[in-house]
Motif scaffolding. Structure first.
Motif, short mmCIF file in Angstrom:
data_model
loop_
_atom_site.label_atom_id
_atom_site.label_comp_id
_atom_site.label_asym_id
_atom_site.label_seq_id
_atom_site.Cartn_x
_atom_site.Cartn_y
_atom_site.Cartn_z
N GLU A 227 33.14 -38.88 63.61
CA GLU A 227 33.53 -38.07 62.43
C GLU A 227 34.99 -38.32 62.03
OE1 GLU A 227 32.72 -34.06 63.49
OE2 GLU A 227 30.55 -34.38 63.74
N ASN A 228 35.61 -39.37 62.64
CA ASN A 228 37.01 -39.72 62.38
C ASN A 228 37.96 -38.57 62.68
OD1 ASN A 228 36.40 -42.36 61.48
ND2 ASN A 228 35.79 -41.56 59.46
N ALA A 229 37.60 -37.76 63.68
CA ALA A 229 38.46 -36.63 64.05
C ALA A 229 39.20 -36.88 65.35
CB ALA A 229 37.61 -35.35 64.16
N ALA A 230 39.06 -38.06 65.94
CA ALA A 230 39.75 -38.41 67.18
C ALA A 230 40.10 -39.89 67.14
CB ALA A 230 38.87 -38.10 68.39
N THR A 231 41.04 -40.27 67.99
CA THR A 231 41.51 -41.65 67.99
C THR A 231 40.91 -42.42 69.16
OG1 THR A 231 43.44 -41.16 69.34
CG2 THR A 231 43.69 -40.93 66.95
N GLN A 232 41.00 -43.77 69.05
CA GLN A 232 40.51 -44.63 70.12
C GLN A 232 41.35 -44.45 71.38
OE1 GLN A 232 37.76 -46.57 70.01
NE2 GLN A 232 38.11 -47.00 72.20
N LYS A 233 42.64 -44.14 71.21
CA LYS A 233 43.52 -43.92 72.36
C LYS A 233 43.05 -42.74 73.19
CE LYS A 233 48.32 -43.25 73.73
NZ LYS A 233 48.00 -42.18 74.66
N GLN A 234 42.58 -41.68 72.53
CA GLN A 234 42.08 -40.52 73.26
C GLN A 234 40.85 -40.91 74.10
OE1 GLN A 234 41.76 -38.01 69.69
NE2 GLN A 234 42.99 -36.47 70.78
N LEU A 235 39.98 -41.76 73.53
CA LEU A 235 38.80 -42.22 74.25
C LEU A 235 39.19 -43.10 75.43
CD1 LEU A 235 35.73 -42.26 74.41
CD2 LEU A 235 35.75 -44.26 72.88
N ASP A 236 40.18 -43.99 75.21
CA ASP A 236 40.64 -44.86 76.30
C ASP A 236 41.26 -44.04 77.42
OD1 ASP A 236 39.79 -47.02 74.87
OD2 ASP A 236 41.78 -47.49 74.04
N ASP A 237 42.02 -43.01 77.04
CA ASP A 237 42.66 -42.15 78.06
C ASP A 237 41.61 -41.44 78.92
OD1 ASP A 237 45.12 -42.90 77.18
OD2 ASP A 237 45.48 -41.11 75.93
N ILE A 238 40.56 -40.91 78.27
CA ILE A 238 39.56 -40.18 79.05
C ILE A 238 38.74 -41.13 79.92
CG2 ILE A 238 37.66 -40.23 77.37
CD1 ILE A 238 38.77 -37.25 79.57
N ASN A 239 38.51 -42.37 79.42
CA ASN A 239 37.81 -43.37 80.24
C ASN A 239 38.64 -43.73 81.48
OD1 ASN A 239 35.50 -43.62 78.69
ND2 ASN A 239 36.36 -45.21 77.37
N GLY A 240 39.94 -43.87 81.28
CA GLY A 240 40.81 -44.16 82.41
C GLY A 240 40.83 -43.03 83.43
N GLN A 241 40.82 -41.78 82.92
CA GLN A 241 40.81 -40.62 83.81
C GLN A 241 39.51 -40.57 84.63
OE1 GLN A 241 41.51 -36.91 81.78
NE2 GLN A 241 41.19 -35.68 83.63
N ILE A 242 38.39 -40.88 83.97
CA ILE A 242 37.10 -40.88 84.67
C ILE A 242 37.08 -41.95 85.77
CG2 ILE A 242 34.65 -41.44 84.40
CD1 ILE A 242 34.77 -40.07 81.65
N GLU A 243 37.63 -43.12 85.47
CA GLU A 243 37.66 -44.20 86.45
C GLU A 243 38.52 -43.83 87.66
OE1 GLU A 243 36.47 -47.62 88.15
OE2 GLU A 243 35.73 -46.76 86.26
N ILE A 244 39.66 -43.16 87.40
CA ILE A 244 40.53 -42.74 88.50
C ILE A 244 39.81 -41.73 89.40
CG2 ILE A 244 42.62 -41.44 89.06
CD1 ILE A 244 43.90 -42.71 86.56
N LEU A 245 39.10 -40.78 88.77
CA LEU A 245 38.38 -39.75 89.54
C LEU A 245 37.27 -40.38 90.38
CD1 LEU A 245 38.17 -36.92 86.84
CD2 LEU A 245 39.51 -36.89 88.95
N LYS A 246 36.59 -41.40 89.85
CA LYS A 246 35.54 -42.06 90.62
C LYS A 246 36.11 -42.77 91.84
CE LYS A 246 32.16 -42.86 86.90
NZ LYS A 246 31.46 -43.89 86.08
N GLN A 247 37.29 -43.40 91.66
CA GLN A 247 37.94 -44.07 92.78
C GLN A 247 38.38 -43.06 93.84
OE1 GLN A 247 38.13 -47.33 93.38
NE2 GLN A 247 36.94 -47.66 91.50
N GLN A 248 38.87 -41.90 93.38
CA GLN A 248 39.26 -40.84 94.31
C GLN A 248 38.04 -40.32 95.09
OE1 GLN A 248 41.22 -37.88 91.89
NE2 GLN A 248 43.19 -38.97 91.89
N MET A 249 36.89 -40.23 94.42
CA MET A 249 35.66 -39.78 95.07
C MET A 249 35.27 -40.76 96.18
SD MET A 249 33.14 -37.51 95.05
CE MET A 249 33.03 -36.79 93.41
N ILE A 250 35.35 -42.07 95.86
CA ILE A 250 35.02 -43.08 96.86
C ILE A 250 35.97 -43.00 98.05
CG2 ILE A 250 34.93 -45.57 97.30
CD1 ILE A 250 34.03 -45.92 94.38
N SER A 251 37.26 -42.78 97.76
CA SER A 251 38.27 -42.69 98.81
C SER A 251 38.00 -41.51 99.74
CB SER A 251 39.66 -42.57 98.20
OG SER A 251 40.64 -42.40 99.21
N VAL A 252 37.65 -40.36 99.15
CA VAL A 252 37.38 -39.15 99.94
C VAL A 252 36.14 -39.35 100.81
CG1 VAL A 252 36.66 -36.75 99.81
CG2 VAL A 252 38.55 -37.56 98.39
#
Length: 298
Positions: A120-145
């Motif tokens: 709907e052109n109400a968010a930017t690609q940067k916001q999507l990239d940021d959330i993807n990066g956050q998800i990837e970090i959390l998955k790595q933390q899960m594997i580490s734990v």
């Protein structure tokens, strides 16, 4: 007077014949045997309780003794405490995993929301990239734990195996008679120190005895497994008879044992035969006996 003497002599002859047979030789000679089992200790320590006496009749699974288990119980208590301590470490790791799991769930929801906003052109690609990066970090933390929890789980399993070993040793410290029979020999006394493999007593089931006899090759045609034979033992001035059943016939010839025959007869080859005889209490291990293959030889 002569008639009376004749009758007395006749009666004496009849009595003599009934006690000593009809003059024929037995078909085989041998000695009674029984399967003797030596019961040994499966634990180390002091015999706190041991109620076995020679000649005593024991039932299967009778408790006849107990070896001191104090040290084993203390070691088990220590292992249980160690297990509890390791479990506490695991709970801390698992709680961290649950926190990360919730954070990952929130981030994935944000990811879906941002994707819809981009349409709907109400968010930017940067916001999507940021959330993807956050998800990837959390998955790595899960594997580490989860990796941190693996050695903890392995340690817990190792402790549980050690506890099972201790429990098995405690169980084996209770001396349980494995079979029904009569105690032949006693090797230990209460309060003695015993060790793994040390003999405690010898037992044998004497309800049915085995008579091992030796027959010549020519006699084998008259006997086979399952045949009924007559077994006789010495009893005062007479021979006491029993019914016996052939349970085994050797397929290999051997020289006659020294204890059975004379020196001249020991050169002959014979076959060993086992006869099962129900014991009325008179039959003993090592007792000599003879067998009569045909019933009319009684």
């Amino acid at each position: 007077m002569k008639k009376s003497i004749f009758i007395l002599a006749l009666l004496t002859g009849i009595l003599f014949t009934s006690c000593n047979g009809n003059g024929e030789k037995a078909d085989g000679y041998g000695n009674f045997e029984a399967t003797e089992t030596t019961i040994s200790s499966e634990a180390n320590g002091k015999l706190l309780f041991f109620s076995v006496e020679e000649g005593q009749l024991l039932k299967k699974d009778d408790i006849v003794g107990v070896v001191d288990t104090i040290q084993l119980s203390l070691k088990k208590a220590q292992l249980l405490a160690n297990k509890k301590s390791v479990f506490s470490k695991s709970r801390n790791v698992l709680s961290q995993r649950e926190v990360i799991k919730e954070q990952l769930k929130v981030a994935q929801n944000d990811h879906k929301r941002i994707e819809n906003l981009i349409k709907e052109n109400a968010a930017t690609q940067k916001q999507l990239d940021d959330i993807n990066g956050q998800i990837e970090i959390l998955k790595q933390q899960m594997i580490s734990v989860e990796t941190q929890n693996t050695p903890i789980v392995t340690e817990v399993k190792s402790i549980e195996v050690q506890i099972q070993q201790i429990e098995d040793q405690i169980k084996k410290s209770i001396i349980q008679n494995p079979l029904k029979g009569t105690v032949l020999t006693k090797y230990a006394e209460p309060h003695e120190i015993t060790a793994f493999g040390k003999p405690l007593y010898k037992i044998a089931n004497l309800d049915v005895m085995e008579l091992r006899v030796y027959l010549s090759e020519t006699q084998l045609a008259d006997i086979e497994i399952g045949n009924e034979v007559t077994v006789k033992i010495d009893a005062n001035d007479c021979m006491k008879s029993y019914k016996g059943e052939v349970s085994w016939v050797s397929d290999t010839a051997e020289f006659t044992p020294k204890i059975i025959q004379t020196k001249e007869e020991r050169v002959n080859l014979v076959y060993a035969v086992k006869v099962l005889v129900k014991n009325d209490g008179s039959l003993k291990i090592g007792m000599p006996a003879e067998i009569w293959i045909l019933n009319n030889k009684e």
